[in-house]
Write a protein that holds these residues in place. Structure first.
Motif, short mmCIF file in Angstrom:
data_model
loop_
_atom_site.label_atom_id
_atom_site.label_comp_id
_atom_site.label_asym_id
_atom_site.label_seq_id
_atom_site.Cartn_x
_atom_site.Cartn_y
_atom_site.Cartn_z
N PHE A 875 0.83 -1.20 0.00
CA PHE A 875 0.00 0.00 0.00
C PHE A 875 0.87 1.26 0.00
N GLU A 876 1.90 1.28 0.84
CA GLU A 876 2.78 2.45 0.91
C GLU A 876 3.57 2.61 -0.39
N LEU A 877 3.99 1.51 -0.98
CA LEU A 877 4.70 1.59 -2.26
C LEU A 877 3.81 2.21 -3.33
N LYS A 878 2.56 1.80 -3.39
CA LYS A 878 1.64 2.36 -4.39
C LYS A 878 1.39 3.84 -4.13
N GLN A 879 1.27 4.23 -2.86
CA GLN A 879 1.10 5.65 -2.54
C GLN A 879 2.32 6.46 -3.01
N LEU A 880 3.51 5.90 -2.77
CA LEU A 880 4.73 6.59 -3.18
C LEU A 880 4.80 6.71 -4.70
N GLN A 881 4.48 5.65 -5.40
CA GLN A 881 4.48 5.70 -6.86
C GLN A 881 3.48 6.70 -7.40
N GLN A 882 2.31 6.76 -6.78
CA GLN A 882 1.30 7.72 -7.20
C GLN A 882 1.78 9.15 -6.95
N PHE A 883 2.41 9.38 -5.80
CA PHE A 883 2.95 10.69 -5.47
C PHE A 883 3.98 11.12 -6.51
N ILE A 884 4.82 10.19 -6.93
CA ILE A 884 5.84 10.50 -7.94
C ILE A 884 5.19 10.83 -9.28
N GLU A 885 4.21 10.05 -9.67
CA GLU A 885 3.53 10.29 -10.95
C GLU A 885 2.83 11.65 -10.95
N GLU A 886 2.18 11.98 -9.84
CA GLU A 886 1.42 13.22 -9.79
C GLU A 886 2.31 14.46 -9.86
N ASN A 887 3.56 14.33 -9.46
CA ASN A 887 4.45 15.49 -9.42
C ASN A 887 5.60 15.37 -10.41
N ALA A 888 5.49 14.44 -11.34
CA ALA A 888 6.58 14.21 -12.29
C ALA A 888 6.85 15.42 -13.17
N GLU A 889 5.80 16.17 -13.51
CA GLU A 889 5.97 17.27 -14.46
C GLU A 889 6.88 18.36 -13.91
N GLN A 890 6.68 18.76 -12.66
CA GLN A 890 7.53 19.81 -12.10
C GLN A 890 8.83 19.24 -11.52
#
Length: 929
Positions: A875-890
């Protein structure tokens, strides 16, 4: 720069075997690339390189057509808000004299966030200046671009004059402002104008050729309000009142030939103390007037002179300036910065008050001062050509900082603590597949955002300093001079050239684990990875093999040192029989881990259980650290690592306890939310109780402090671990002391050494009343080190709404200074109650944190590491991956590498927990009985 932030990559160039001072320092503890921990830099893959740019101004590097000779700079910071803009501003004018090296019709000079109001070009010594065709600011590459109607002539000199306006912002970079309050009825806000130029922020103060190889002489003049004092690298020469204006003009001695990142200037209302008249070098300690009046600068003044003299002897080179100012700033992003002649510090790194500062605070001050003074030669006098060789400056300064501190405080034995404070932490990061070599290619470090996490070093030879003084070098220059020193040392035999030995440590990432089979005498080495299943996709020019110096003992006796040069070798003297035991890497003189055959492990563990003092104290710590990390890498069983802690019931020394506590800390991170936690607590309670009782006895029931420096540290360990594991009488002790303080706030009788752990324990045991009292004391603290202890302890509460309130305070610089915000969030994340709160807070406020607190701050990378270190579930790994994807642009700025490491760590944690939880639960259950 001084320590104090995120450990990113450290390479230890191993301990030499032969007893010569020259080479022992050559290949000794170059492990200290870590805690420089405060150098606002980062490593990412370049997006724009010289090979892909269409026009010269699209490159991030200066062309080689121009080189600066001198600057004449006048700056006027306004320490009050500008009525029309609502901002703090500064105005300035700059003349830069430069030489044309190659004929060109283009001037590129760095300029960032400045509003240029005037620009002109003049020829010198009879040269005719071309007229300006066009000029503009190229924002991505931070250049002022000046196109000319005709060419500048090679060999001639020209002068570029600019006038400009800039914001005196609170962003802790370039020419910025720091604020504090003075007095109580009512408190008055004071503003300081100060600088932090490293690595690439001199361009925010004035247009300049802002690369380390572009050395020049700087003539500084500051305009400042009456009642303030101006400081710069050189000694102030002239103070005059400007006609018709309420300001003073202060001019300074010209600097030596130096890089832009070493420039510093300050305008403040600070006070100072100074060394006696007649001293060869004037030493002054500057700080808030209250701090000076309270004597908080006395210790720094007492130690700066002797440490400076130590380095003059060590380098066989005189300090080249007439003065050395040390100034403590209320807001400062790093620990300290080695500006030549005007060293800037965080207050905690310079100010000491015996009534409220601990022995750890004092050690920190001594080592940071020593680190910065070491740079006066290695870094300032001789400077790396480009940031890819930043380790040439930083590792060496970090290493010799312990030598300088040891000369100032010889009873502390601080050189032993390098193993704990530098080597072990460095290895924990360098064992990741996402690590990187110490030295990068020059063309791979291009953009400002890439000039980061590049700190480490070694060296000795004095000829190197003499040859390259006031100039720039690359690491090959150092190897050449070290080889000269080695060749001239009688009786010294190296297994290969210095170049071959050292390049294996700086041009490939990581370090080896050396495995010794005492049944056969064979030795082999391989690249040590914390997760052996991780993919290493970075090629190595040496196939991940090192030339490793093996210092070792057999049955307690020193043996002939041995060089391990290939992947596998046979060394029969390491073969044992019967009860013989072998211990390698004595005194941890090399940067590698050691594994043994099971028989030798059993004999070492038996020795620890029966006669632990037969093993040197540093190696007792090393055995623990190696075993736990080998277990995490699935090289040995986790139960073997846990067995290395059984002897702690009889251990009284700091280094083994600190190492065990740190490694067991990983178990707590992985299991403090699971059923392993109870038996684990019970086991550590059992192990620490004798240590707690030992210190209770030798301190006469906690009424005095141990004399030995490391015993003072271990007394803190005893109380901290005992209270956190429920040892009888510990919580009553700490809460009692804290209640006494709450009853008489003006009379804090808790010893400074114990305050942080006592505050934390009492706040954890208490509620809103304790927290609010500590917060009030934090806001009223006039001593930075005391405020830091309270800032940490406030994160120890177990009350969720208090932790949430504390997190929200981090968004308000009036409550938590920007320099402290990321540290505070990390402290909260370290609390099992605060972990999820901190993670949610950071995700919710990421844009604000990133944009307002800056992706270029190294503490920002520490934020990512700190909030994710407990991650160990899908669960924490997926949250971290989502966090990275959401902020990848900046992107993630200086946290880019930390994000990669967080992903790698989380996956490794998940695998480790799944494989080991059952055995660990059984082991703690059996051994806690």
């Amino acid at each position: 720069m001084g320590k104090g932030f995120f450990i990113s990559k450290t390479l230890g160039i191993v301990g030499v075997i032969v007893g010569t001072g020259v080479v022992a320092t050559i290949i000794a503890l170059s492990v200290v690339y870590s805690q420089e921990k405060a150098k606002n830099l980062e490593v990412v893959n370049p997006h724009t390189t010289p090979s892909t740019a269409k026009d010269p101004w699209e490159n991030y590097r200066l062309p080689d057509s121009l080189s600066p000779v001198s600057y004449n700079i006048t700056l006027w910071p306004r320490l009050v808000v500008n009525a029309s803009t609502g901002l703090y501003i500064f105005t300035g004018q700059s003349d830069v004299v430069f030489r044309c090296e190659k004929e060109t019709d283009l001037i590129l000079i760095h300029c960032n966030k400045l509003n240029l109001t005037l620009l002109s070009l003049t020829g010198l010594d009879g040269a005719t200046a071309p007229t300006i065709k066009k000029s503009w600011l190229e924002v991505p590459t931070q250049f002022l671009v000046i196109q000319l109607n005709s060419n500048l002539m090679a060999g001639r000199q020209y002068e570029l004059y600019t006038e400009f306006i800039g914001e005196l912002a609170d962003d802790l970079g370039g020419f910025y402002r720091s604020e504090y309050t003075e007095g109580t009825s009512p408190p008055v806000k004071k503003v300081v104008a100060t600088t932090q130029m490293q690595p690439v922020d001199a361009r925010k103060a004035f247009p300049c050729f802002d690369e380390p190889a572009m050395k020049a002489v700087f003539h500084m003049t500051l305009l400042h309000a009456h009642g303030t004092v101006a400081l710069a690298n050189g000694m102030n020469l002239v103070n005059v009142t400007v006609n018709g204006q309420d300001v003073t003009r202060t001019s300074f001695e010209p600097t030596p030939l130096m890089s832009t990142y070493l420039l510093a200037f300050v305008v403040s209302e600070f006070g100072f103390i100074q060394s006696p008249e007649g001293e060869k070098v004037l030493i002054r300690i500057w700080a808030r007037k209250q701090a000076i009046a309270e004597g908080q600068g006395n210790y720094a003044l007492e130690k700066t002179g002797p440490i400076l003299e130590f380095f003059e002897k060590y380098y066989s080179s005189s300090y080249p300036l007439t003065k050395s100012d040390q100034i403590a700033l209320p807001d400062f992003s790093a620990g300290a910065m080695e500006n030549w002649g005007l060293i800037t510090y965080r207050e905690t790194a310079l100010l000491f008050n015996p009534a409220s500062s601990s022995n750890g605070d004092k050690e920190w001050i001594a080592t940071v001062i020593s680190h910065e003074l070491a740079h006066m030669w290695f870094g300032n006098l001789v400077t790396m050509k480009w940031w890819n060789d930043l380790w040439l400056n930083e590792g060496f300064a970090s290493y010799v900082s312990y030598l300088g501190a040891d000369s100032a405080e010889p009873t502390w034995n601080v050189t032993d603590l390098i193993v704990l404070k530098e080597v072990h932490g460095a290895m924990s990061v360098d064992a990741l597949a996402s690590s990187h070599p110490l030295s990068a290619k020059e063309e791979d470090i291009v953009r400002p955002a890439q000039i980061s996490e590049l700190f480490d070093t070694i060296t000795y030879s004095k000829t190197y300093l003499n040859t390259f003084q006031y100039s720039n070098t690359v690491y090959q220059d150092l190897w050449k001079h070290l080889q000269m020193a080695a060749d001239s040392t009688p009786g010294l035999e190296l297994p290969a050239s210095v170049d071959d030995i050292m390049n294996r440590w700086i041009l490939q990432m990581g370090f080896p684990v050396v495995t010794i089979d005492t049944a056969t005498g064979s030795i082999n080495q391989r690249h040590f990875l914390l997760d052996p299943d991780s993919v290493v996709d970075r090629p190595s020019p040496f196939n991940y093999e090192w030339i490793v110096p093996m210092k070792w003992i057999k049955n307690g006796n020193d043996q002939t040192p041995y060089w391990l040069q290939t992947e596998t070798a046979t060394h029969l003297p390491m073969k044992t029989s019967g009860s013989d035991w072998v211990l390698a890497n004595t005194k941890v003189s090399g940067f590698f881990r050691v594994n043994y055959d099971s028989g030798n492990w059993d004999r070492l563990l038996t020795l620890l259980s029966t006669d632990h003092e037969a093993i040197p104290v540093i190696n007792r710590a090393q055995i623990v650290d190696d075993a736990f990390n080998l277990a995490r890498a699935r090289t040995v069983n986790t139960t073997l690592a846990l067995r290395t802690t059984l002897f702690l019931q009889r251990e009284r020394e700091y280094m083994p306890w600190q190492t065990a506590n740190k490694n067991l800390g990983y178990f707590f991170l992985m299991f403090d939310r699971s059923d392993v936690y109870g038996p684990m607590q019970a086991y550590l309670n059992k192990q620490v109780t004798p240590l707690f009782n030992h210190f209770k006895t030798i301190t006469a029931d906690w009424t005095k402090i141990p004399e030995k420096h490391t015993d003072q540290y271990n007394q803190v360990n005893a109380i901290s671990i005992a209270c956190s594991t429920g040892v009888a009488g510990c919580e009553e002790l700490t809460t009692g002391w804290f209640k006494d303080w709450m009853n008489t706030p003006e009379n804090n009788m808790i010893h400074p050494n114990l305050r942080q752990t006592v505050y934390c324990s009492a706040i954890a045991a208490g509620g809103m009343e304790e927290w609010d009292f500590a917060w009030r004391m934090y806001k009223e603290a006039s001593i930075a080190s005391e405020a830091d202890k309270l800032m940490y302890a406030l994160a120890c509460t177990r009350v969720p709404w208090l932790l949430n309130r504390y997190l929200n305070y981090c968004l308000d610089p009036e409550k938590i200074r920007k320099q402290d915000a990321t540290f505070t969030i990390v402290y909260i994340a370290g609390n099992v109650v605060g972990q999820s709160l901190a993670w949610d807070f950071v995700r919710t406020n990421w844009d604000h944190l990133f944009n307002d607190y800056g992706g270029g701050s190294l503490s920002f990378a520490r934020l990512i590491e700190g909030i994710t270190r407990r991650f160990s579930s899908e669960f924490e790994l997926k949250q971290l991956q989502q966090f990275i994807e959401e902020n990848a642009e900046q992107g993630f700025g200086s946290a880019t590498l930390a994000v990669d490491q967080a992903l790698e760590r989380t996956k490794a944690n998940m695998k480790w927990v799944a494989e080991n939880k059952k055995d660990i639960l059984t082991w703690f259950t059996v051994n806690s009985a």
